[in-house]
Design an enzyme around this catalytic site. Structure first.
Site, PDB file in Angstrom:
ATOM      1  N   HIS A 429      13.766 -12.208 -32.789  1.00  0.00           N
ATOM      2  CA  HIS A 429      13.653 -11.390 -31.574  1.00  0.00           C
ATOM      3  C   HIS A 429      12.552 -11.938 -30.666  1.00  0.00           C
ATOM      4  O   HIS A 429      12.749 -12.085 -29.460  1.00  0.00           O
ATOM      5  CB  HIS A 429      13.352  -9.942 -31.952  1.00  0.00           C
ATOM      6  CG  HIS A 429      13.331  -9.011 -30.770  1.00  0.00           C
ATOM      7  ND1 HIS A 429      14.258  -8.024 -30.597  1.00  0.00           N
ATOM      8  CD2 HIS A 429      12.494  -8.926 -29.716  1.00  0.00           C
ATOM      9  CE1 HIS A 429      13.999  -7.363 -29.470  1.00  0.00           C
ATOM     10  NE2 HIS A 429      12.918  -7.903 -28.928  1.00  0.00           N
ATOM     11  N   GLU A 430      11.408 -12.240 -31.241  1.00  0.00           N
ATOM     12  CA  GLU A 430      10.329 -12.817 -30.444  1.00  0.00           C
ATOM     13  C   GLU A 430      10.728 -14.174 -29.886  1.00  0.00           C
ATOM     14  O   GLU A 430      10.420 -14.509 -28.742  1.00  0.00           O
ATOM     15  CB  GLU A 430       9.075 -12.954 -31.300  1.00  0.00           C
ATOM     16  CG  GLU A 430       8.504 -11.635 -31.791  1.00  0.00           C
ATOM     17  CD  GLU A 430       8.042 -10.745 -30.656  1.00  0.00           C
ATOM     18  OE1 GLU A 430       7.853 -11.234 -29.530  1.00  0.00           O
ATOM     19  OE2 GLU A 430       7.881  -9.544 -30.892  1.00  0.00           O
ATOM     20  N   HIS A 433      12.619 -13.894 -26.693  1.00  0.00           N
ATOM     21  CA  HIS A 433      11.813 -13.825 -25.473  1.00  0.00           C
ATOM     22  C   HIS A 433      11.382 -15.225 -25.038  1.00  0.00           C
ATOM     23  O   HIS A 433      11.435 -15.567 -23.848  1.00  0.00           O
ATOM     24  CB  HIS A 433      10.580 -12.957 -25.711  1.00  0.00           C
ATOM     25  CG  HIS A 433      10.859 -11.492 -25.732  1.00  0.00           C
ATOM     26  ND1 HIS A 433      11.476 -10.831 -24.693  1.00  0.00           N
ATOM     27  CD2 HIS A 433      10.602 -10.545 -26.670  1.00  0.00           C
ATOM     28  CE1 HIS A 433      11.581  -9.546 -24.988  1.00  0.00           C
ATOM     29  NE2 HIS A 433      11.059  -9.348 -26.185  1.00  0.00           N
ATOM     30  N   GLU A 467      14.529  -6.868 -22.859  1.00  0.00           N
ATOM     31  CA  GLU A 467      14.462  -6.485 -24.260  1.00  0.00           C
ATOM     32  C   GLU A 467      15.849  -6.515 -24.911  1.00  0.00           C
ATOM     33  O   GLU A 467      15.985  -6.887 -26.083  1.00  0.00           O
ATOM     34  CB  GLU A 467      13.844  -5.097 -24.400  1.00  0.00           C
ATOM     35  CG  GLU A 467      12.422  -4.999 -23.898  1.00  0.00           C
ATOM     36  CD  GLU A 467      11.483  -5.962 -24.604  1.00  0.00           C
ATOM     37  OE1 GLU A 467      11.710  -6.275 -25.788  1.00  0.00           O
ATOM     38  OE2 GLU A 467      10.522  -6.410 -23.965  1.00  0.00           O
TER      39      GLU A 467
END
Length: 572
Positions: A429-430, A433, A467
């Protein structure tokens, strides 16, 4: 040509994982109950003030009354803080192999013991206040050690209803020789001779792109070679398999994560040694471990038939494309024992990463799973970058870290807290980004109403987009819709129009994430075309992505795609 709709870059911290993205979750109404104290918002801070991790209604602190040396006992105090009523709070305590619980502790389950140490747990009914549990522990081995304590709401998995703490110490051999903290950045390989419990088949890997860019042409993985005769100028080769033992939130639970024993792929490795007894240490060969199997084979042609001394070093870096560093920016390294007077072929068998570095290696290998299906048309992370001009993904992690969980645009670095690497979904997930930042060439949307934000609640269309995309990257990588937190808790976020507890529309990141992965898989045949488009035109909302840009770049926004969005309550 890139189309830019927002005229100035926004310096923004993108939050995720157990920090403030998927982690900031208001649990659906099926878990209805008191979420905050009567006076207002919960205020327990689980991380450093600079971190964007959400404030919690539950917290835990662990402490020792003194630092024991081998053979000595100490009292471990675990304080659980609650600012709300929790009917079923799960307390989990884990000791490293260097420490053991002694005696029977009231209310705690009988400890289980495995290669990762001892674990015990207890279910508590909490009211606002502090609940204290004390344990007697004994030091049984010298070296780095970490005690971990976790508290979570079993019925409502949510970082705002959970806490984690740890105690790091280096156990000494004599009274007074133990010290606070651990030093594991450079360490020896773990003393393990073969795959143990938790070993599983490597996940199928179908490379769709070249391997990570290497540090130099000389660092190509060495191919297996036949045994060389021990004569002058014959090659001397050192081979083996590099593996890591770690605990995984995927497949675990609040009181016991899954034990894993897996090879580590695409690791930079170096054969160091002294060609002769009188020579200094030299770099003899470099390479990378094999993708999917962790195998390596490093060869050197000495001037004589024997190399006086040699050893292999593994570093938490994959070519030049991704790495894991400590709080000072240094790569972790595991080194094998020294081989003396070697000739011909020598197999080290299974070489295991140092136990204190386990989470660093887990995070590194997790990024490898994203690399092979990252949706780029170049040999870089994103199609916006060309071969030879790639920028890497860098993860910062260290034992006991409270600096997480988030990624920042200004330093282009992912910060993971202590147990974050246990969740592969958090790590990816990070990375999602970071990937968006690369697709957008460093530009970032002006995001509003995103701190705090909740995965199943309305925030803003800009927050839902940034997100939601990061959530979709994790779901796409692992082909699921379940999010796992570092403490072992999880939640399935699959949804359709009949799903209760998830707000409708494109300002809700869960809706955006699941709509994206369905469009990629059912309409686009993968996400490469979508990522290529995003490298050329940048979006501040899902609407811009779907209504304005997909048609302009030849991606379908017709009835099939719109029906997918409609199924996830998004209508344009």
């Amino acid at each position: 040509m890139s189309q830019i709709r927002v005229t100035r870059p926004a310096a923004l911290t993108a939050l995720a994982g157990v920090g403030a993205c998927l982690a900031i979750v208001v649990v659906p109404s099926a878990f209805a109950g008191t979420t905050t104290p009567a006076g207002g918002t919960c205020t327990i801070r689980p991380a450093e003030k600079s971190s964007e991790a959400p404030l919690s209604c539950l917290g835990v602190t662990a402490s020792l009354d003194h630092l024991p040396a081998v053979g000595e006992q100490a009292t471990l105090t675990v304080d659980v803080q609650a600012q709300a009523d929790v009917k079923h709070a799960g307390l989990s305590v884990q000791l490293p192999p260097a420490l053991r619980m002694t005696g029977q502790e009231s209310g705690l389950a009988a400890p289980t013991t495995d290669t990762f140490g001892q674990r015990t747990s207890r279910t508590l009914a909490l009211t606002p206040g502090t609940h204290t549990v004390k344990l007697k522990v004994k030091a049984v081995a010298a070296g780095p050690a970490q005690i971990q304590a976790d508290i979570s709401d079993i019925d409502r998995p949510d970082p705002r209803r959970a806490g984690h703490d740890s105690v790091e110490l280096t156990v000494g051999t004599s009274k007074g020789s133990s010290d606070k903290g651990v030093s594991v950045t450079k360490a020896d390989a773990a003393l393990v001779h073969g795959p143990g419990a938790g070993a599983r088949k490597a996940r199928p890997v179908t490379p769709k792109v070249p391997a990570p860019a290497r540090a130099s042409a000389a660092s190509a993985p060495a191919s297996p070679r036949a045994t060389a005769a021990a004569t002058s100028n014959a090659q001397v080769c050192v081979s083996g398999t590099f593996r890591n033992r770690f605990q995984s939130a995927e497949g675990g639970s609040w009181n016991g994560k899954a034990n894993r024993d897996e090879p580590v792929s695409n690791v930079n490795i170096t054969l160091w040694g002294k060609p002769t007894a009188n020579s200094g240490t030299q770099k003899l060969a470099t390479g990378m471990t094999g993708n999917g199997d962790g195998k390596f084979n490093l060869c050197y042609t000495p001037s004589a038939s024997v190399i006086s001394q040699a050893w292999v070093e593994f570093q938490t870096q994959a070519g030049r494309m991704w790495s894991v560093v400590d709080g000072s920016g240094r790569l972790y390294s595991t080194a094998t024992y020294s081989l003396n007077n070697i000739s011909g072929n020598t197999s080290l068998g299974n070489v295991y990463a140092n136990d204190g570095q386990s989470r660093a290696w887990h995070a590194l290998d997790t990024l490898n799973k994203l690399w092979w299906n990252r949706g780029s048309t170049t040999n870089c992370w994103a199609s916006s970058q060309q071969d030879g001009h790639c920028t890497p993904i860098t993860v910062q992690w260290y034992p006991g870290s409270t600096d997480g969980t988030y990624w920042t645009t200004n330093e282009d670095k992912i910060h993971l807290a202590d147990n974050d690497p246990d969740s592969e979904h958090t790590t990816v997930h990070e990375a999602g980004h970071a990937l968006m930042g690369k697709l957008y060439k460093g530009w970032w949307p002006n995001v509003s109403n995103c701190s705090p934000h909740y995965v199943n609640r309305t925030s803003s269309t800009s927050c839902g987009w940034t997100e939601g995309f990061a959530n979709a990257v994790a779901f796409h990588t692992f082909n699921d819709t379940t999010y796992y937190w570092g403490n072992g808790s999880s939640m399935n976020l699959a949804n359709d129009r009949s799903t209760n507890g998830i707000d409708a529309g494109d300002a809700c990141e869960a809706r955006v994430a699941t709509a994206l992965v369905d469009v990629w898989s059912q309409v686009d045949g993968g996400w490469t075309k979508s990522n290529t488009m995003m490298s050329r035109t940048w979006q501040s909302s899902f609407r811009e992505y779907f209504v304005n840009d997909r048609p302009d770049y030849g991606l379908d926004s017709g009835s099939t795609a719109r029906n997918i969005l409609y199924n996830h309550t998004i209508q344009y």
